[in-house]
Structures are given as C-alpha cells and as structure tokens.
Design a protein around this motif. Structure first.
Motif, mmCIF file in Angstrom:
data_model
loop_
_atom_site.group_PDB
_atom_site.id
_atom_site.type_symbol
_atom_site.label_atom_id
_atom_site.label_comp_id
_atom_site.label_asym_id
_atom_site.label_seq_id
_atom_site.Cartn_x
_atom_site.Cartn_y
_atom_site.Cartn_z
ATOM 1 N N UNK A 34 0.820 -1.215 0.000
ATOM 2 C CA UNK A 34 0.000 0.000 0.000
ATOM 3 C C UNK A 34 0.854 1.265 0.000
ATOM 4 N N UNK A 35 2.135 1.145 0.308
ATOM 5 C CA UNK A 35 3.024 2.311 0.257
ATOM 6 C C UNK A 35 3.466 2.628 -1.171
ATOM 7 N N UNK A 36 3.247 1.672 -2.080
ATOM 8 C CA UNK A 36 3.758 1.831 -3.439
ATOM 9 C C UNK A 36 5.084 1.134 -3.668
ATOM 10 N N UNK A 37 5.561 0.386 -2.706
ATOM 11 C CA UNK A 37 6.817 -0.349 -2.854
ATOM 12 C C UNK A 37 6.742 -1.252 -4.084
ATOM 13 N N UNK A 38 7.777 -1.209 -4.908
ATOM 14 C CA UNK A 38 7.788 -2.032 -6.118
ATOM 15 C C UNK A 38 9.091 -2.816 -6.267
ATOM 16 N N UNK A 39 9.820 -2.983 -5.171
ATOM 17 C CA UNK A 39 11.038 -3.783 -5.203
ATOM 18 C C UNK A 39 10.724 -5.259 -5.099
ATOM 19 N N UNK A 40 11.766 -6.088 -4.965
ATOM 20 C CA UNK A 40 11.537 -7.537 -4.914
ATOM 21 C C UNK A 40 10.987 -8.006 -3.575
ATOM 22 N N UNK A 41 10.327 -9.135 -3.605
ATOM 23 C CA UNK A 41 10.010 -9.885 -2.395
ATOM 24 C C UNK A 41 11.184 -10.830 -2.171
ATOM 25 N N UNK A 42 11.890 -10.635 -1.081
ATOM 26 C CA UNK A 42 13.123 -11.392 -0.877
ATOM 27 C C UNK A 42 13.077 -12.183 0.418
ATOM 28 N N UNK A 43 13.593 -13.391 0.367
ATOM 29 C CA UNK A 43 13.601 -14.271 1.525
ATOM 30 C C UNK A 43 14.955 -14.211 2.218
ATOM 31 N N UNK A 44 14.932 -13.969 3.512
ATOM 32 C CA UNK A 44 16.138 -14.071 4.324
ATOM 33 C C UNK A 44 15.797 -14.959 5.510
ATOM 34 N N UNK A 45 16.242 -16.204 5.442
ATOM 35 C CA UNK A 45 15.837 -17.211 6.414
ATOM 36 C C UNK A 45 17.076 -17.870 7.005
ATOM 37 N N UNK A 46 17.254 -17.687 8.306
ATOM 38 C CA UNK A 46 18.298 -18.379 9.040
ATOM 39 C C UNK A 46 17.663 -19.604 9.681
ATOM 40 N N UNK A 47 18.124 -20.787 9.315
ATOM 41 C CA UNK A 47 17.486 -22.006 9.799
ATOM 42 C C UNK A 47 18.507 -23.134 9.776
ATOM 43 N N UNK A 48 18.732 -23.774 10.909
ATOM 44 C CA UNK A 48 19.739 -24.833 10.985
ATOM 45 C C UNK A 48 19.421 -25.992 10.054
ATOM 46 N N UNK A 49 18.138 -26.319 9.914
ATOM 47 C CA UNK A 49 17.740 -27.433 9.053
ATOM 48 C C UNK A 49 18.018 -27.102 7.599
ATOM 49 N N UNK A 50 17.615 -25.910 7.154
ATOM 50 C CA UNK A 50 17.816 -25.536 5.760
ATOM 51 C C UNK A 50 19.301 -25.498 5.409
ATOM 52 N N UNK A 51 20.130 -25.094 6.362
ATOM 53 C CA UNK A 51 21.555 -24.978 6.077
ATOM 54 C C UNK A 51 22.248 -26.334 6.011
ATOM 55 N N UNK A 52 21.538 -27.401 6.397
ATOM 56 C CA UNK A 52 22.102 -28.746 6.291
ATOM 57 C C UNK A 52 21.439 -29.567 5.183
ATOM 58 N N UNK A 53 20.335 -29.084 4.668
ATOM 59 C CA UNK A 53 19.604 -29.807 3.626
ATOM 60 C C UNK A 53 20.165 -29.459 2.246
ATOM 61 N N UNK A 54 19.814 -30.255 1.278
ATOM 62 C CA UNK A 54 20.265 -30.021 -0.097
ATOM 63 C C UNK A 54 19.688 -28.710 -0.612
ATOM 64 N N UNK A 55 20.530 -27.912 -1.275
ATOM 65 C CA UNK A 55 20.130 -26.561 -1.681
ATOM 66 C C UNK A 55 18.995 -26.569 -2.697
ATOM 67 N N UNK A 56 19.022 -27.510 -3.652
ATOM 68 C CA UNK A 56 18.026 -27.501 -4.726
ATOM 69 C C UNK A 56 16.602 -27.611 -4.239
ATOM 70 N N UNK A 57 16.239 -28.670 -3.492
ATOM 71 C CA UNK A 57 14.867 -28.767 -2.976
ATOM 72 C C UNK A 57 14.492 -27.622 -2.048
ATOM 73 N N UNK A 58 15.453 -27.129 -1.260
ATOM 74 C CA UNK A 58 15.153 -26.009 -0.370
ATOM 75 C C UNK A 58 14.790 -24.764 -1.174
ATOM 76 N N UNK A 59 15.521 -24.527 -2.263
ATOM 77 C CA UNK A 59 15.239 -23.364 -3.111
ATOM 78 C C UNK A 59 13.859 -23.487 -3.754
ATOM 79 N N UNK A 60 13.478 -24.692 -4.167
ATOM 80 C CA UNK A 60 12.143 -24.903 -4.742
ATOM 81 C C UNK A 60 11.070 -24.623 -3.686
ATOM 82 N N UNK A 61 11.280 -25.130 -2.483
ATOM 83 C CA UNK A 61 10.338 -24.878 -1.381
ATOM 84 C C UNK A 61 10.234 -23.382 -1.104
ATOM 85 N N UNK A 62 11.372 -22.696 -1.141
ATOM 86 C CA UNK A 62 11.396 -21.253 -0.900
ATOM 87 C C UNK A 62 10.598 -20.507 -1.961
ATOM 88 N N UNK A 63 10.825 -20.856 -3.220
ATOM 89 C CA UNK A 63 10.115 -20.145 -4.283
ATOM 90 C C UNK A 63 8.622 -20.452 -4.240
#
Length: 596
Positions: free
Chosen positions: A229-258
């Motif tokens: 509602x402010x008019x923001x038109x930048x990206x929607x970006x994920x910043x997630x610190x998570x012990x599980x995600x940092x040990x899991x395979x990057x590919x499936x995690x990225x799909x889950x994120x998207x």
C-alpha cells in the motif's frame, strides 16, 4: 513482482546456492558477505556467474555497527564502507544493507545516528549505491522499524532508505500497519521470513528457527499488504536463518522457498495461480511390498476382501466398505520393504488440481501407462509419496481408475469402514516443506503442531485436513534413530464399532499391538466408564481419549515393513487423533521390535 533469496538461506558453496536459486525460478539474490569471503570466485566472477544464470544481485549484506559511534570509530567505519562499496561495484550490487548497531560503542543519540548515516549515504551515492537501514530486533538502541524510519527521515538523504524485515517486525509484536506511513520510494528493500511461535531469546529465535512464509505462525501476508500500500515495487526477498535448511540439499530447499513466495504473491494479490482444488476424500492407499503374504494376511484379518486385479500390472485391489487398499508387488516393491507409496485423492477436478500443482513447482510425474489404462495425474509430495488426483464413479467424462482392474470372485461385504486418516513420517529436513506443500498444492488446512514423547526423543506431528475431515493426513518427524521405522507410516480405518472390529480381528488370527496394563490403570483414574467397559478395552488392547467434542477409541496392528493399521471409532465432535495415547503406542512398538 520480482523474487529474490538471500544466499544465507541455502546450504553449500556460493556457486551451488546461485545455481539452486536460478533453477528454482528466482529473479535475484542477496549476497551474504560470508558467502563471498569464503569462496574462490572474485566479485567480478560472481557477477558473471549470476548473469549467466539470469540472476541479479539485489543486495549486499550485511554492513554492521556503522552508526551513532564516536568520531574516531566512525572514521574507521567509513574506511571499511569505502572498501565495501568498491567491491559492490565489481559485484554489480547497487544496494547495501546496514543493520542497526549492536556495538557496545554505540551511543543512544538519534541525531548522531542520522548525521552519520547521511555521511555514509553520501559516500555510497558517489559509487551509485543506496543504503538500506534495517532495525534488528535486538539492536542496542534501534530495534523497531518505526524507530529506524524516524532516523532515515531525519537524515533526509536520497541514497538512504529503510529495509523492512518481517521477522524483526513481527517477532517483537510491532504493529505493521504503521508501515503505510512510509513512502514507498523510501523502502529500499523488503526481506521476508516466517517463524514458529516460540518463547525464547529473539536473537536465537532469529538465527536458528526462521522458516519460509506459510510455514510458521506469523502473518507475513498481512505485513506484505501494508508494504504494498506504500507503493513499494522492489523484490520480495527471503532471508531465512534455519539450521535445518543450512544442512539440507540446496536444490529442494530453493524450490520450497520459491513455492512459498508464489503462494504469498497469490495471497497478497500480486500474483495469480490456478484455483485451489481441495480433495474431497481418499480414493485409495497403495502399499508396495516385496512379500505380499504378510500384507494380505493382515488385510484379510482386518476384514478386507481382494476384489480385483490390475489388468496389466501386479497390483491387487482390496476393499472393505469404502476403504480401498492397493497392494503392489511390482519392481518398485523391491526397494525399502513394505511401505505406503501412494495415496489416491478424490478431486472435484483432477486436471485443475494437476495444473495448480505444476504451477507450484510440483510437476506431474511421468508414468508408464498402457493403452487401456485410465489417465491419472500424480505429483510427488516432499517425502516421495505419490498423490493421485482421482474421480471415482463420476461418469464417463472423468476416467475412473477402477476401470483398470478386473474383478475377482470375492466381493466386499456391506460395511461402514472408510479411511479415517493417513500418517506419514517426513524426512527430518522436510517437515516444514511438507506442511507448506499440503497447504498450498492441495488446499488443506494445517492444524497446530503437537509434540509426542517417543522413547528415543520427541516426535513432532501436524495434521492437514479439508473442511469436513474426509481427508486427514498427519505429518510427523521424529528424533528416533534413523533406521527405526516402526512409526513411519500408518493407515487409520474408521469403523462404527471398534470393539466388534477388534474381536473380529482376533478371531481371524490377527495379532494386535499389546498395550501395557499400566495404561489401563491410569485410564481408570482419569475417566469414569460404564460397568465392564474398561475391562473390555483392556482385554482387546483398545486405547481411549476424550475432548470437548466427544470420545475416541482406537487400536493398532503390529507393523509389517514400515506400515501398520489403526482402527478408530470417533464421536462426531472429536477432532483429534489420540495424540495423548501416542507415547504408549510408540513404546509398545519399540518393545515389540526384533532385537538388533
């Protein structure tokens, strides 16, 4: 809107993270400083790699402990910043994240903070860079987004704006409605993360327990609506610190994120997906087994009849009332022993359900199909279970999977039995992903997560269900040893008379799970029963639970491979799954396992 993900959200090397983000469909990335420092690629090489992958570098992060410090310290900070801005020029990033200071040298002086951030912004502007100032929830003097915005507003510099982070805002209980007072052009970046509701230090909560939107308890979509509602038109970006995600395979995690961002965009009206098609029932559960004899003996004792066989595949159909079990002894059965491999879900529109699944990055599985086989679309859940979209008995315009089967001489007797629920234990790193998948792809509602005591740790479980309870799937993850599969999967059958069902099972030679006498002694202390009722439960191994909506009576078979069955009788108002009895069941299963 464009989508982005911070490299800190994924595991592996920076190159692996960039590749995973690109393949999952992200438009850009936030480069976390540690990922750059620890990698062999130069900033120019990283820039080229991102370009090859179709990624933009949307943010470089983080620069810390810059503002509201003594003059000599600030001079050193500007020297450090000048070096970072030169690096960003080579990297191709035009926005830098500056987190509110946690330094013990920090001074509680908003005017000084605004003055020094303005100087930093002037230096950044000379390099074509913008500074996005973010309030850390544990910042020494600035810990809320509105406080950070007041400082940015006071600095009044065109190259200085704010970065909003959903975790830092929602974890403190701040009201996100105030975001609407910030001009959209001064919101330089938006970082998104969800989190479960936890009572713990906010720094530890942030560093270890964030998750993707839709997997926790925060109203991330509500916050995003305020930002839009402010008019923001930048990206929607994920910043997630998570012990599980940092040990899991990057590919499936990225799909889950998207996937989480696709659902978020749908919820906030900035993206469209095919309409959700909620399943209306369970058509079948398919077991694969290398040895059909014990499975068939168990089904027979449970009152199932083998009513048909697939016309071209080694798959038998067993039925009891409306409950249908497929027993598959084909090539897939030679792996992993007896297991629940597939679930047929009744769908009002199977093709529309498949279209939504594909739009949410769950492609229809390739299947070897004979010329006379019904056209059935299936997708894979995160744990590998195949989910088929079915239309059983709804006319010639919708293929009926039962047409692939040739009847036998056996026929099921009239019976009220049906599948009450199914329980699937998830790989430890896919529990949150499974919840989001079943909510978004299938349109099921996620109930509250519960913890259950297992002899070897805690088992977490969360049920997903449709509105009338005709589809119930309990998703669990446990702390038991990796090779302990006793509680991996089970099929719960509903019956009108669990006592009669238990007696019939024993009479047919079935071997129920033995329940300790101590359990029934405790039941006698907790509840009042009619004369002889508790003794009946004790003799048959029936467990009992009660809530405000009514009673729940249930009993279990022993495990075959990775699968066991449960017979349940639930009062219409009871909404649970007998979780209070799960520790007793788990202990009994462990006690009955073969010695190692």
């Amino acid at each position: 809107m464009r989508t982005s993900i911070a490299t800190v959200s994924l595991s592996g090397s920076l190159t692996e993270k960039l590749t995973a983000a690109s393949r999952a469909g992200f438009d850009g990335v936030e480069i976390f400083e540690n990922d750059l420092l620890a990698g062999p690629l130069s900033p120019r090489e990283i820039r080229a790699r991102c370009a090859d992958l179709g990624l933009t570098v949307d943010l470089y992060q983080p620069v810390r402990d810059i503002e509201a410090v003594p003059a000599d310290e600030f001079a050193r900070n500007l020297r450090r910043a000048r070096h970072k801005f030169e690096l960003m020029g080579e990297l191709g990033a035009d926005t830098v994240l500056v987190c509110s200071s946690v330094s013990p040298l920090g001074i509680d002086d908003d005017d000084l903070a605004a003055e020094q951030l303005s100087q930093l912004a002037t230096l950044a502007q000379e390099s074509g860079i913008r500074v996005a100032y973010e309030a850390l929830a544990w910042g020494r003097h600035v810990s809320t987004y509105d406080h950070a915005w007041r400082i940015v507003e006071a600095a009044d510099h065109p190259a200085l704006g704010t970065c909003l982070d959903s975790f830092h805002i929602l974890s403190r209980g701040s009201d996100p409605k105030g975001i609407e007072a910030i001009p959209g052009e001064k919101i330089f970046f938006l970082q998104l993360a969800d989190a479960p509701s936890l009572a713990m230090d906010v720094l530890q909560w942030s560093r270890h327990h964030r998750c993707f939107p839709g997997q926790g308890g925060f109203d991330v979509a509500g916050l995003v609506r305020h930002v839009l509602r402010t008019g923001y038109d930048g990206p929607l970006s994920l910043e997630v610190f998570n012990d599980v995600f940092r040990q899991a395979e990057a590919g499936p995690t990225a799909v889950d994120a998207h996937r989480s961002l696709l659902v978020l965009k749908e919820a906030t009206g900035v993206g469209e997906l095919p309409t959700s098609v909620v399943p209306t029932g369970v058509a079948f559960a398919e077991l694969v087994t290398p040895d059909a004899e014990p499975v068939c003996a168990l089904l027979g004792a449970l009152g199932f009849a083998r009513t048909a066989r697939h016309h071209s595949k080694p798959v038998d159909l067993w039925e009891r009332g409306e409950a249908r079990i497929l027993v598959n002894t084909g090539p897939a059965a030679r792996r992993d022993g007896t297991r629940l491999a597939a679930i047929g879900l009744e769908s009002p529109d199977p093709r529309a359900a498949a279209r939504r699944a594909e739009a949410l990055l769950a492609p229809v599985l390739p299947r070897r199909r004979g010329p006379k086989d019904a056209t059935l679309d299936a997708v894979a859940a995160p744990d590998g279970t195949e989910l088929f979209f079915c239309a059983t008995g709804r006319g010639p315009e919708l293929p009926d999977w039962r047409g692939d089967f040739v009847g036998t001489s056996d026929a099921p007797q009239p019976d009220p039995a049906r599948i009450d629920h199914l329980a699937l234990t998830q790989p430890w790193h896919q529990y949150d992903e499974a919840t989001l998948f079943h909510r978004s792809v299938l349109g099921l509602h996620a109930q509250e997560s519960v913890d259950v005591a297992d002899p070897y740790g805690l088992l977490r479980s969360r049920a997903v269900t449709n509105a009338d309870g005709s589809v119930r799937i309990a998703l669990g993850v446990g702390a038991a040893p990796a090779d302990d599969t006793l509680h991996a999967q089970h099929i719960a059958l509903a019956t009108d008379d669990v006592v009669a069902a238990a007696r019939a099972f024993r009479a047919a030679g079935g071997n129920p799970l033995p329940i300790p006498a101590n359990y029934y002694d405790d039941l006698a202390a907790r509840y009042e029963f009619a004369d002889g009722e508790l003794e009946t439960y004790r003799s048959l191994g029936i467990l009992y639970d009660r809530d405000a909506g009514g009673a729940f009576r249930h009993w279990y078979t022993r495990t075959v491979g990775r699968v066991f069955f449960e017979l349940v009788e639930r009062d219409p108002g009871y909404r649970g799954y007998g979780a209070a009895n799960a520790p007793v069941r788990l202990a009994a299963q462990h006690a009955g396992r073969p010695a190692r």
